[in-house]
Design a protein around this motif. Sequence first.
Motif, PDB file in Angstrom:
ATOM      1  N   ASP A  28      24.585  32.205  59.271  1.00 32.25           N
ATOM      2  CA  ASP A  28      23.139  32.378  59.359  1.00 32.25           C
ATOM      3  C   ASP A  28      22.488  31.278  58.540  1.00 32.25           C
ATOM      4  N   ASN A  29      21.425  30.687  59.090  1.00 29.18           N
ATOM      5  CA  ASN A  29      20.721  29.625  58.359  1.00 29.18           C
ATOM      6  C   ASN A  29      20.059  30.155  57.095  1.00 29.18           C
ATOM      7  N   ASP A  30      19.645  31.403  57.123  1.00 27.68           N
ATOM      8  CA  ASP A  30      19.033  32.044  55.963  1.00 27.68           C
ATOM      9  C   ASP A  30      20.156  32.549  55.052  1.00 27.68           C
ATOM     10  N   LEU A  31      20.305  31.950  53.884  1.00 29.17           N
ATOM     11  CA  LEU A  31      21.398  32.306  52.979  1.00 29.17           C
ATOM     12  C   LEU A  31      21.313  33.748  52.498  1.00 29.17           C
ATOM     13  N   PHE A  32      20.078  34.249  52.326  1.00 27.45           N
ATOM     14  CA  PHE A  32      19.905  35.635  51.910  1.00 27.45           C
ATOM     15  C   PHE A  32      20.457  36.583  52.970  1.00 27.45           C
ATOM     16  N   GLU A  33      20.136  36.319  54.235  1.00 30.81           N
ATOM     17  CA  GLU A  33      20.631  37.163  55.331  1.00 30.81           C
ATOM     18  C   GLU A  33      22.153  37.088  55.428  1.00 30.81           C
ATOM     19  N   LEU A  34      22.707  35.895  55.231  1.00 28.25           N
ATOM     20  CA  LEU A  34      24.160  35.732  55.258  1.00 28.25           C
ATOM     21  C   LEU A  34      24.810  36.541  54.142  1.00 28.25           C
ATOM     22  N   GLU A  35      24.228  36.491  52.954  1.00 25.48           N
ATOM     23  CA  GLU A  35      24.757  37.249  51.823  1.00 25.48           C
ATOM     24  C   GLU A  35      24.678  38.750  52.075  1.00 25.48           C
ATOM     25  N   GLN A  36      23.588  39.213  52.663  1.00 25.83           N
ATOM     26  CA  GLN A  36      23.437  40.637  52.968  1.00 25.83           C
ATOM     27  C   GLN A  36      24.472  41.075  54.006  1.00 25.83           C
ATOM     28  N   ILE A  89      31.778  43.737  53.415  1.00 22.97           N
ATOM     29  CA  ILE A  89      32.647  44.094  52.291  1.00 22.97           C
ATOM     30  C   ILE A  89      32.628  45.604  52.064  1.00 22.97           C
ATOM     31  N   GLU A  90      31.449  46.214  52.128  1.00 27.37           N
ATOM     32  CA  GLU A  90      31.353  47.676  51.957  1.00 27.37           C
ATOM     33  C   GLU A  90      32.125  48.418  53.036  1.00 27.37           C
ATOM     34  N   ASN A  91      31.967  47.974  54.289  1.00 32.82           N
ATOM     35  CA  ASN A  91      32.638  48.659  55.396  1.00 32.82           C
ATOM     36  C   ASN A  91      34.158  48.534  55.308  1.00 32.82           C
TER      37      ASN A  91
END
Length: 158
Positions: A123-131, A137-139
């Motif tokens: 994702d170009n948006d790093l925040f969205e990629l991190e989310q 990771i949770e799943n």
Amino acid sequence: MTKFLIKISFLSLILIVTSCGYSPMFTQKNYNFEIGEVIFSGEKEINKIIENRLNTIQKNKSVNKKKYNLNIFSEKKRNVISKDSKGDPLKYEMIIAIEYNISNNKEMLLEREIKKGNIYNNDNDLFELEQSEKIIIENISGNLSDNIISSIINLDDN
């Protein structure tokens, strides 16, 4: 006629919502075992998720239950799967691996390694990629903790 349809729709909605009997897996049962000491090493984020899942069973203590101790090592790897013509990543793969052993009175009962992965788009948006990565990771960590609990249940059944 429209009031009648509204009443029927409202009644149907109430019946559907209230009759759902969802309950999380592994939380409502009384097991013949308890989880004693758990030693974690490796990725803190993954270990925290697994620890939270195991705590639901650790609270279930009694006198006549078998006590199992766990030693869990976790690691996380993020690999680039594909790149575009410029060399920028298009897809990633998140792999989470855990190694765990189960013991009872210092006797090793089971030793196992499990790896699970997920491929996802960049994702170009790093925040969205991190989310997205946090959700993955949770799943995966939740699934791995369920595997650990299932292993203990299978040991206890034997």
